[in-house]
Write a protein that holds these residues in place. Sequence first.
Motif, PDB file in Angstrom:
ATOM      1  N   ARG A  99     -49.731 -17.104  20.842  1.00  0.00           N
ATOM      2  CA  ARG A  99     -50.155 -18.255  20.039  1.00  0.00           C
ATOM      3  C   ARG A  99     -51.680 -18.334  19.985  1.00  0.00           C
ATOM      4  NH1 ARG A  99     -46.270 -21.531  18.315  1.00  0.00           N
ATOM      5  NH2 ARG A  99     -47.625 -23.321  18.070  1.00  0.00           N
ATOM      6  N   ARG A 100     -52.270 -17.189  19.583  1.00  0.00           N
ATOM      7  CA  ARG A 100     -53.720 -17.107  19.406  1.00  0.00           C
ATOM      8  C   ARG A 100     -53.998 -16.579  18.005  1.00  0.00           C
ATOM      9  NH1 ARG A 100     -55.974 -13.587  24.255  1.00  0.00           N
ATOM     10  NH2 ARG A 100     -57.982 -14.427  23.538  1.00  0.00           N
ATOM     11  N   ALA A 101     -55.047 -17.093  17.401  1.00  0.00           N
ATOM     12  CA  ALA A 101     -55.411 -16.695  16.043  1.00  0.00           C
ATOM     13  C   ALA A 101     -56.844 -16.201  16.033  1.00  0.00           C
ATOM     14  CB  ALA A 101     -55.238 -17.868  15.077  1.00  0.00           C
ATOM     15  N   PHE A 102     -57.101 -15.173  15.222  1.00  0.00           N
ATOM     16  CA  PHE A 102     -58.424 -14.569  15.151  1.00  0.00           C
ATOM     17  C   PHE A 102     -58.829 -14.412  13.694  1.00  0.00           C
ATOM     18  CE2 PHE A 102     -56.351 -13.219  18.975  1.00  0.00           C
ATOM     19  CZ  PHE A 102     -57.330 -13.259  19.953  1.00  0.00           C
ATOM     20  N   ARG A 103     -60.116 -14.555  13.452  1.00  0.00           N
ATOM     21  CA  ARG A 103     -60.687 -14.150  12.172  1.00  0.00           C
ATOM     22  C   ARG A 103     -61.726 -13.089  12.483  1.00  0.00           C
ATOM     23  NH1 ARG A 103     -63.672 -17.320   7.161  1.00  0.00           N
ATOM     24  NH2 ARG A 103     -63.372 -15.563   5.734  1.00  0.00           N
ATOM     25  N   GLY A 104     -61.421 -11.880  12.080  1.00  0.00           N
ATOM     26  CA  GLY A 104     -62.239 -10.764  12.537  1.00  0.00           C
ATOM     27  C   GLY A 104     -62.104 -10.644  14.048  1.00  0.00           C
ATOM     28  N   GLU A 105     -63.217 -10.621  14.755  1.00  0.00           N
ATOM     29  CA  GLU A 105     -63.204 -10.540  16.212  1.00  0.00           C
ATOM     30  C   GLU A 105     -63.326 -11.909  16.869  1.00  0.00           C
ATOM     31  OE1 GLU A 105     -62.603  -7.725  17.856  1.00  0.00           O
ATOM     32  OE2 GLU A 105     -62.334  -6.853  15.860  1.00  0.00           O
ATOM     33  N   CYS A 106     -63.448 -12.951  16.077  1.00  0.00           N
ATOM     34  CA  CYS A 106     -63.663 -14.300  16.615  1.00  0.00           C
ATOM     35  C   CYS A 106     -62.334 -15.044  16.735  1.00  0.00           C
ATOM     36  CB  CYS A 106     -64.609 -15.101  15.724  1.00  0.00           C
ATOM     37  SG  CYS A 106     -66.258 -14.383  15.598  1.00  0.00           S
ATOM     38  N   GLU A 107     -62.062 -15.576  17.929  1.00  0.00           N
ATOM     39  CA  GLU A 107     -60.853 -16.366  18.109  1.00  0.00           C
ATOM     40  C   GLU A 107     -61.060 -17.763  17.541  1.00  0.00           C
ATOM     41  OE1 GLU A 107     -57.528 -17.631  21.482  1.00  0.00           O
ATOM     42  OE2 GLU A 107     -59.268 -16.397  22.044  1.00  0.00           O
ATOM     43  N   LEU A 108     -60.038 -18.263  16.857  1.00  0.00           N
ATOM     44  CA  LEU A 108     -60.078 -19.591  16.260  1.00  0.00           C
ATOM     45  C   LEU A 108     -59.532 -20.611  17.243  1.00  0.00           C
ATOM     46  CD1 LEU A 108     -58.619 -18.657  12.750  1.00  0.00           C
ATOM     47  CD2 LEU A 108     -61.026 -18.870  13.391  1.00  0.00           C
ATOM     48  N   ALA A 109     -60.241 -21.709  17.418  1.00  0.00           N
ATOM     49  CA  ALA A 109     -59.814 -22.768  18.340  1.00  0.00           C
ATOM     50  C   ALA A 109     -58.850 -23.698  17.617  1.00  0.00           C
ATOM     51  CB  ALA A 109     -61.018 -23.540  18.862  1.00  0.00           C
ATOM     52  N   LEU A 110     -57.574 -23.289  17.552  1.00  0.00           N
ATOM     53  CA  LEU A 110     -56.565 -24.054  16.824  1.00  0.00           C
ATOM     54  C   LEU A 110     -55.725 -24.880  17.779  1.00  0.00           C
ATOM     55  CD1 LEU A 110     -55.176 -21.383  14.317  1.00  0.00           C
ATOM     56  CD2 LEU A 110     -57.108 -22.946  14.012  1.00  0.00           C
ATOM     57  N   THR A 111     -55.355 -26.086  17.338  1.00  0.00           N
ATOM     58  CA  THR A 111     -54.365 -26.859  18.061  1.00  0.00           C
ATOM     59  C   THR A 111     -52.984 -26.263  17.800  1.00  0.00           C
ATOM     60  OG1 THR A 111     -53.937 -28.404  16.246  1.00  0.00           O
ATOM     61  CG2 THR A 111     -55.771 -28.937  17.735  1.00  0.00           C
ATOM     62  N   GLN A 112     -51.982 -26.750  18.540  1.00  0.00           N
ATOM     63  CA  GLN A 112     -50.627 -26.246  18.345  1.00  0.00           C
ATOM     64  C   GLN A 112     -50.167 -26.427  16.904  1.00  0.00           C
ATOM     65  OE1 GLN A 112     -48.773 -24.672  20.550  1.00  0.00           O
ATOM     66  NE2 GLN A 112     -50.135 -24.890  22.308  1.00  0.00           N
ATOM     67  N   ARG A 113     -50.417 -27.609  16.350  1.00  0.00           N
ATOM     68  CA  ARG A 113     -49.939 -27.872  14.992  1.00  0.00           C
ATOM     69  C   ARG A 113     -50.726 -27.073  13.964  1.00  0.00           C
ATOM     70  NH1 ARG A 113     -48.406 -33.788  13.284  1.00  0.00           N
ATOM     71  NH2 ARG A 113     -50.191 -34.507  14.461  1.00  0.00           N
TER      72      ARG A 113
END
Length: 251
Positions: A157-171
């Motif tokens: 449950r991790r998301a990335f844009r390019g090499e940068c991880e996105l700080a997303l909430t669960q929703r």
Amino acid sequence: MTVTPPPAASAPSPRILVVDDDPTVAEVVTGYLRRAGCTVVRAADGRAALAQAALFRPELVVLDLMLPELDGLEVCRRLRADGADRPAVVMLTARGEESERILGLELGADDYVTKPFSPRELVLRVQAVLRRQAVPLGAASREPLRAGDLRLDQQARRAFRGECELALTQREFDLLTFFVRHPGTAFGREELMHRVWGWEFGDLSTVTVHVRRLREKVEDDPAAPALISTVWGVGYRFDPVAAGAAEGGAA
């Protein structure tokens, strides 16, 4: 000889922190959650809530907005800043607190229930949030989802844009996953509430808030979104071509 297999290990009880300065509300909510199989501790003000959260490490906090010492919004802000161990948050709000409710969602709260509420509804909302937090073995593909320079690791449950991880909430993660799985299709806000989070009812502004927050994290220019477009009179559409263009432009 018949061999009796050992009993299956039971899943650990979800740890819930209930924060409300009204002892009657706190007692009723605690009772319903315990009957639903949760391990529950309580706090009656904002500072006590943060102290309990540090000790108890709850998986979810049921958080009233109107609290002494520190209000619920400040408690939510500090909980969301607590690194990898951030608990989910379900807010309790009064009917006249729409602006505070939306601000709470923008701070990363996972859900809200409006007072006066049914304790059974609250338990169902808590269980739904906990289900979204957990990824059952085999339920998520081992292969990441990709759209241009976006990559979603469904198991972690991790998301990335390019090499940068996105700080997303669960929703936000759930919403982005749904969009990536359904490229080029327009969905209304009510349909998104039902299909992404399993809600049969709720405030449609919740979807609006989470789309706006998601755009702030995945778009080059959130004021002129290219990935998540508004389809007037319908809702929103995810455009994988724009995601691919972003990847090409970054190369």
